[in-house]
Motif scaffolding. Structure first.
Motif, mmCIF file in Angstrom:
data_model
loop_
_atom_site.group_PDB
_atom_site.id
_atom_site.type_symbol
_atom_site.label_atom_id
_atom_site.label_comp_id
_atom_site.label_asym_id
_atom_site.label_seq_id
_atom_site.Cartn_x
_atom_site.Cartn_y
_atom_site.Cartn_z
ATOM 1 N N ASN A 1 46.001 -28.304 -42.112
ATOM 2 C CA ASN A 1 46.520 -28.759 -40.717
ATOM 3 C C ASN A 1 46.186 -29.315 -40.235
ATOM 4 O O ASN A 1 46.331 -28.707 -38.715
ATOM 5 C CB ASN A 1 47.017 -27.275 -41.123
ATOM 6 N N CYS A 2 45.410 -30.296 -39.872
ATOM 7 C CA CYS A 2 44.203 -31.221 -39.241
ATOM 8 C C CYS A 2 44.780 -32.953 -40.264
ATOM 9 O O CYS A 2 44.588 -32.900 -40.801
ATOM 10 C CB CYS A 2 43.431 -30.964 -38.439
ATOM 11 N N ASP A 3 44.352 -33.664 -39.471
ATOM 12 C CA ASP A 3 44.179 -34.903 -39.826
ATOM 13 C C ASP A 3 42.524 -34.956 -39.567
ATOM 14 O O ASP A 3 42.584 -35.776 -40.879
ATOM 15 C CB ASP A 3 44.326 -35.520 -38.001
ATOM 16 N N ALA A 4 41.883 -34.645 -39.650
ATOM 17 C CA ALA A 4 40.305 -34.823 -39.583
ATOM 18 C C ALA A 4 39.575 -33.928 -39.827
ATOM 19 O O ALA A 4 39.654 -33.041 -38.139
ATOM 20 C CB ALA A 4 39.937 -36.269 -38.799
ATOM 21 N N CYS A 5 38.116 -33.766 -40.118
ATOM 22 C CA CYS A 5 37.521 -32.336 -39.813
ATOM 23 C C CYS A 5 35.657 -32.352 -40.451
ATOM 24 O O CYS A 5 36.399 -33.186 -41.420
ATOM 25 C CB CYS A 5 37.875 -30.699 -40.270
ATOM 26 N N MET A 6 35.443 -31.629 -39.518
ATOM 27 C CA MET A 6 33.882 -31.882 -40.050
ATOM 28 C C MET A 6 34.037 -30.204 -40.301
ATOM 29 O O MET A 6 33.577 -29.177 -39.574
ATOM 30 C CB MET A 6 32.771 -31.846 -39.885
ATOM 31 N N LEU A 7 33.418 -29.744 -42.057
ATOM 32 C CA LEU A 7 32.938 -28.470 -42.068
ATOM 33 C C LEU A 7 31.946 -27.433 -42.461
ATOM 34 O O LEU A 7 31.702 -27.031 -43.291
ATOM 35 C CB LEU A 7 34.298 -27.450 -42.699
ATOM 36 N N ASN A 8 30.892 -28.320 -41.605
ATOM 37 C CA ASN A 8 29.082 -27.621 -42.381
ATOM 38 C C ASN A 8 29.696 -26.005 -42.062
ATOM 39 O O ASN A 8 28.724 -26.249 -40.698
ATOM 40 C CB ASN A 8 28.616 -28.204 -42.176
ATOM 41 N N PHE A 9 29.542 -24.947 -43.114
ATOM 42 C CA PHE A 9 28.970 -23.392 -42.495
ATOM 43 C C PHE A 9 27.934 -23.030 -43.111
ATOM 44 O O PHE A 9 27.494 -23.524 -43.552
ATOM 45 C CB PHE A 9 30.236 -22.332 -43.411
ATOM 46 N N LEU A 10 27.031 -22.130 -42.082
ATOM 47 C CA LEU A 10 26.127 -20.790 -42.682
ATOM 48 C C LEU A 10 26.956 -19.915 -42.522
ATOM 49 O O LEU A 10 27.459 -19.281 -41.697
ATOM 50 C CB LEU A 10 25.277 -21.090 -41.695
ATOM 51 N N ILE A 11 27.123 -19.176 -43.484
ATOM 52 C CA ILE A 11 27.383 -17.547 -43.521
ATOM 53 C C ILE A 11 26.683 -16.595 -44.496
ATOM 54 O O ILE A 11 26.324 -16.526 -45.797
ATOM 55 C CB ILE A 11 28.889 -17.235 -44.079
ATOM 56 N N ALA A 12 26.135 -15.589 -43.791
ATOM 57 C CA ALA A 12 24.913 -14.717 -44.004
ATOM 58 C C ALA A 12 26.128 -13.589 -44.195
ATOM 59 O O ALA A 12 26.711 -13.177 -43.055
ATOM 60 C CB ALA A 12 23.994 -14.906 -42.537
ATOM 61 N N SER A 13 25.709 -12.661 -45.306
ATOM 62 C CA SER A 13 26.442 -11.377 -45.469
ATOM 63 C C SER A 13 25.399 -10.562 -46.245
ATOM 64 O O SER A 13 24.594 -11.308 -46.831
ATOM 65 C CB SER A 13 27.610 -11.794 -46.350
ATOM 66 N N PHE A 14 25.984 -9.563 -46.310
ATOM 67 C CA PHE A 14 25.495 -8.433 -47.464
ATOM 68 C C PHE A 14 26.600 -7.209 -47.157
ATOM 69 O O PHE A 14 27.595 -7.260 -47.164
ATOM 70 C CB PHE A 14 24.031 -7.798 -46.090
#
Length: 254
Positions: free
Chosen positions: A176-189
């Motif tokens: 749904n976009c022309d361009a993107c940077m998607l570096n995520f950090l996800i902390a979970s328990f």
């Protein structure tokens, strides 16, 4: 754009995790080495850490080097699961506390390094269409990052599998976009208290921001936008999903 650090492992004080390094979270703010889209990360900072069965947040929309309480506070707090973020706002109007990372909901914390191109034009409306009303009501700020996080939470609650949900979230944004940077950090328990740190390095139409990890025997693992010290750091390839614990790092292609 941002710089961020994730930590999972034995319990340590936040100062040792984020600020004690030669190239610390503070240096990532005023002297980043590998950031191409901006010069400084002066639009706020945030720290999230697990405390028993919840995440706690300390955020400030001012530059991290202006916070006189940070050193003493970080030395008095400890955790085995931490995210730190310093921010350079992609859109100058999208500043303030509610636009500052990390974002937290229930047993998940989220930090985003990157952006969706032309987000405030048509892309925002396209992604909003995927959200049910109860999730739209959870959004407090104006950033693409928070919208992505809420979309991820909705998908996780349906899918139940975090890794698969991260991939599906990235697919929706990409489509749904022309361009993107998607570096995520996800902390979970999970409900049993087991900690996991996820990260992504992904882009389409743009060059993905840098990302590295460092593993220290069976004690802890760190994931960072840049190398923090002279330890051995491994460069993470583009289009990768990382799942880390204190003693194990798994990487798969997105």
């Amino acid at each position: 754009m941002c710089r961020h650090i994730g930590y999972i492992g034995r319990k340590k004080d936040l100062y040792s995790i984020l600020l004690k390094h030669k190239h610390s979270l503070i240096e990532l703010a005023y002297k980043p080495k590998l950031m191409n889209e901006a010069i400084l990360n002066a639009d706020g900072f945030g720290i999230a850490w697990k405390n028993k069965k919840s995440f706690k947040l300390y955020k400030n929309y001012l530059p991290i080097w202006n916070d006189l309480n940070l050193h003493s506070l970080s030395k008095s707090l400890s955790s085995n699961l931490v995210i730190g973020n310093v921010r350079s706002a992609t859109i100058s109007e999208n500043q303030g506390y509610f636009n500052t990372h990390p974002f937290n909901l229930k047993n998940f914390c989220f930090s985003h390094n990157g952006f969706i191109k032309n987000f405030n034009n048509t892309t925002r409306k396209k992604i909003f269409k995927y959200l049910k009303p109860k999730y739209i009501n959870l959004i407090k700020g104006q950033t693409d990052s928070e919208l992505i996080f809420i979309l991820l939470i909705q998908i996780i609650e349906n899918e139940k599998k975090v890794g698969k949900s991260i991939k599906n979230t990235i697919r929706i944004v990409k489509d749904n976009c022309d361009a993107c940077m998607l570096n995520f950090l996800i902390a979970s328990f999970d409900k049993n208290g087991k900690n996991t740190l996820y990260a992504t390095k992904f882009s389409t139409g743009l060059k993905a921001p840098s990302l590295f990890y460092s593993k220290h025997k069976n004690e802890y693992t760190m994931i960072s936008s840049e190398k923090l010290n002279n330890d051995k750091w491994y460069n993470i390839k583009n289009n990768s999903l990382i799942k880390a614990s204190a003693n194990k790092v798994e990487i798969e292609k997105i």
